[in-house]
Enzyme design. Structure first.
Site, PDB file in Angstrom:
ATOM      1  N   ASP A  60       0.853  -1.195   0.000  1.00 47.68           N
ATOM      2  CA  ASP A  60       0.000   0.000   0.000  1.00 47.68           C
ATOM      3  C   ASP A  60       0.888   1.243   0.000  1.00 47.68           C
ATOM      4  O   ASP A  60       1.894   1.293   0.703  1.00 47.68           O
ATOM      5  CB  ASP A  60      -0.929   0.000   1.221  1.00 47.68           C
ATOM      6  CG  ASP A  60      -2.058   1.009   1.073  1.00 47.68           C
ATOM      7  OD1 ASP A  60      -3.215   0.577   0.901  1.00 47.68           O
ATOM      8  OD2 ASP A  60      -1.784   2.232   1.120  1.00 47.68           O
ATOM      9  N   ILE A  61       0.508   2.233  -0.776  1.00 46.39           N
ATOM     10  CA  ILE A  61       1.336   3.436  -0.940  1.00 46.39           C
ATOM     11  C   ILE A  61       1.330   4.308   0.324  1.00 46.39           C
ATOM     12  O   ILE A  61       2.243   5.087   0.541  1.00 46.39           O
ATOM     13  CB  ILE A  61       0.866   4.225  -2.185  1.00 46.39           C
ATOM     14  CG1 ILE A  61       1.976   5.096  -2.745  1.00 46.39           C
ATOM     15  CG2 ILE A  61      -0.377   5.052  -1.902  1.00 46.39           C
ATOM     16  CD1 ILE A  61       1.703   5.625  -4.139  1.00 46.39           C
TER      17      ILE A  61
ATOM     18  N   ASN B 252     -13.029  -3.168   1.821  1.00 45.82           N
ATOM     19  CA  ASN B 252     -14.103  -2.178   1.808  1.00 45.82           C
ATOM     20  C   ASN B 252     -14.866  -2.320   0.493  1.00 45.82           C
ATOM     21  O   ASN B 252     -14.256  -2.523  -0.556  1.00 45.82           O
ATOM     22  CB  ASN B 252     -13.520  -0.764   1.937  1.00 45.82           C
ATOM     23  CG  ASN B 252     -12.775  -0.577   3.242  1.00 45.82           C
ATOM     24  OD1 ASN B 252     -13.255  -0.991   4.294  1.00 45.82           O
ATOM     25  ND2 ASN B 252     -11.601   0.026   3.188  1.00 45.82           N
TER      26      ASN B 252
ATOM     27  N   GLN C 131     -15.257   2.437   0.177  1.00 43.76           N
ATOM     28  CA  GLN C 131     -14.264   1.952  -0.788  1.00 43.76           C
ATOM     29  C   GLN C 131     -13.786   3.114  -1.647  1.00 43.76           C
ATOM     30  O   GLN C 131     -14.596   3.833  -2.237  1.00 43.76           O
ATOM     31  CB  GLN C 131     -14.897   0.868  -1.675  1.00 43.76           C
ATOM     32  CG  GLN C 131     -13.924   0.261  -2.678  1.00 43.76           C
ATOM     33  CD  GLN C 131     -14.557  -0.851  -3.502  1.00 43.76           C
ATOM     34  OE1 GLN C 131     -15.766  -1.091  -3.425  1.00 43.76           O
ATOM     35  NE2 GLN C 131     -13.753  -1.526  -4.307  1.00 43.76           N
TER      36      GLN C 131
ATOM     37  N   HIS D  78      -9.818  -5.187  -3.490  1.00 44.86           N
ATOM     38  CA  HIS D  78      -8.525  -5.349  -2.817  1.00 44.86           C
ATOM     39  C   HIS D  78      -8.777  -5.748  -1.375  1.00 44.86           C
ATOM     40  O   HIS D  78      -9.671  -5.220  -0.719  1.00 44.86           O
ATOM     41  CB  HIS D  78      -7.670  -4.077  -2.878  1.00 44.86           C
ATOM     42  CG  HIS D  78      -8.392  -2.819  -2.512  1.00 44.86           C
ATOM     43  ND1 HIS D  78      -9.305  -2.220  -3.355  1.00 44.86           N
ATOM     44  CD2 HIS D  78      -8.346  -2.041  -1.407  1.00 44.86           C
ATOM     45  CE1 HIS D  78      -9.780  -1.133  -2.779  1.00 44.86           C
ATOM     46  NE2 HIS D  78      -9.227  -0.999  -1.581  1.00 44.86           N
TER      47      HIS D  78
ATOM     48  N   HIS E 136      -6.920  -5.661   2.147  1.00 45.01           N
ATOM     49  CA  HIS E 136      -5.785  -5.109   2.897  1.00 45.01           C
ATOM     50  C   HIS E 136      -5.329  -6.173   3.904  1.00 45.01           C
ATOM     51  O   HIS E 136      -6.151  -6.694   4.659  1.00 45.01           O
ATOM     52  CB  HIS E 136      -6.205  -3.887   3.721  1.00 45.01           C
ATOM     53  CG  HIS E 136      -6.766  -2.733   2.968  1.00 45.01           C
ATOM     54  ND1 HIS E 136      -6.065  -1.574   2.766  1.00 45.01           N
ATOM     55  CD2 HIS E 136      -7.983  -2.534   2.390  1.00 45.01           C
ATOM     56  CE1 HIS E 136      -6.820  -0.700   2.109  1.00 45.01           C
ATOM     57  NE2 HIS E 136      -7.991  -1.262   1.866  1.00 45.01           N
TER      58      HIS E 136
HETATM   59  P1  AMP Z   1      -9.895   1.546   0.069  1.00 45.88           P
HETATM   60  O1  AMP Z   1     -10.349   2.728   0.888  1.00 45.88           O
HETATM   61  O2  AMP Z   1     -10.156   0.244   0.766  1.00 45.88           O
HETATM   62  O3  AMP Z   1     -10.447   1.587  -1.335  1.00 45.88           O
HETATM   63  O4  AMP Z   1      -8.314   1.627   0.018  1.00 45.88           O
HETATM   64  C1  AMP Z   1      -7.578   2.081  -1.062  1.00 45.88           C
HETATM   65  C2  AMP Z   1      -6.125   1.908  -0.703  1.00 45.88           C
HETATM   66  O5  AMP Z   1      -5.358   2.013  -1.874  1.00 45.88           O
HETATM   67  C3  AMP Z   1      -5.578   2.940   0.298  1.00 45.88           C
HETATM   68  O6  AMP Z   1      -5.044   2.260   1.435  1.00 45.88           O
HETATM   69  C4  AMP Z   1      -4.488   3.661  -0.512  1.00 45.88           C
HETATM   70  O7  AMP Z   1      -3.372   4.029   0.285  1.00 45.88           O
HETATM   71  C5  AMP Z   1      -4.128   2.615  -1.548  1.00 45.88           C
HETATM   72  N1  AMP Z   1      -3.554   3.125  -2.791  1.00 45.88           N
HETATM   73  C6  AMP Z   1      -4.025   4.119  -3.579  1.00 45.88           C
HETATM   74  N2  AMP Z   1      -3.239   4.300  -4.653  1.00 45.88           N
HETATM   75  C7  AMP Z   1      -2.253   3.373  -4.563  1.00 45.88           C
HETATM   76  C8  AMP Z   1      -1.125   3.036  -5.369  1.00 45.88           C
HETATM   77  N3  AMP Z   1      -0.853   3.686  -6.521  1.00 45.88           N
HETATM   78  N4  AMP Z   1      -0.314   2.035  -4.958  1.00 45.88           N
HETATM   79  C9  AMP Z   1      -0.560   1.371  -3.807  1.00 45.88           C
HETATM   80  N5  AMP Z   1      -1.627   1.630  -3.009  1.00 45.88           N
HETATM   81  C10 AMP Z   1      -2.445   2.625  -3.372  1.00 45.88           C
END
Ligand code: AMP
Length: 126
Positions: free
Chosen positions: A35-36, A97, A104, A110, A112
């Site tokens: 995760d970024i 989510n 989400q 995805h 986590h």
């Molecule tokens: P969600 O709220 O469950 O949709 O979580 C989206 C997740 O994606 C968050 O934890 C972000 O930090 C992660 N995210 C967004 N862009 C990237 C990316 N380019 N590479 C890795 N993780 C990302």
């Protein structure tokens, strides 16, 4: 109506190689990457390579092979990141989510995998 999938979402771009990622594990049907914005010492996202928006979409419409591969990859990620509960290990939290109530942000399924610290209760008590 059915399930919608927006192929311009950021994880679709990662899968097409348009955006870089820190890959933890890649299999035939699944990609796991960091995760970024990590919220714990271990914070890995596990995504199917297929165009599924959310867990309900995936579990209703993906093939058995995709579902098997996805779940096995989650297990392997837990092992690789040393958060598994085996042999007295400290464990982890898996969160997915979905949709508006699930808050989400990226509309590609995805899961986590979070660990490496005490994560507290699953949800705050109102
Ligand atoms: P969600 O709220 O469950 O949709 O979580 C989206 C997740 O994606 C968050 O934890 C972000 O930090 C992660 N995210 C967004 N862009 C990237 C990316 N380019 N590479 C890795 N993780 C990302």
């Amino acid at each position: 109506m059915g399930y919608a999938y927006d192929d311009q979402n950021i994880f679709a771009k990662i899968l097409r190689g348009e955006i870089p990622n820190k890959t933890v594990l890649e299999t035939e049907h699944t990609l796991a990457f960091a995760d970024i914005q990590p919220q714990a010492p271990v914070h890995v996202l596990v995504i199917p390579k297929g165009p599924y928006a959310s867990l309900d979409h995936f579990t209703q419409e993906a093939s058995d092979a995709e579902i098997l591969d996805f779940n096995r990859t989650i297990g392997k990620v837990c092992e690789m990141t040393k958060v598994e509960t085996k042999d007295g290990g400290m464990g982890f939290r898996a969160i997915t989510n979905a949709g508006v109530h699930g808050h989400q942000e990226v509309p590609h399924l995805h899961v986590h995998i979070l660990g490496g610290r005490q994560l507290g209760r699953m949800l705050p008590r109102d």
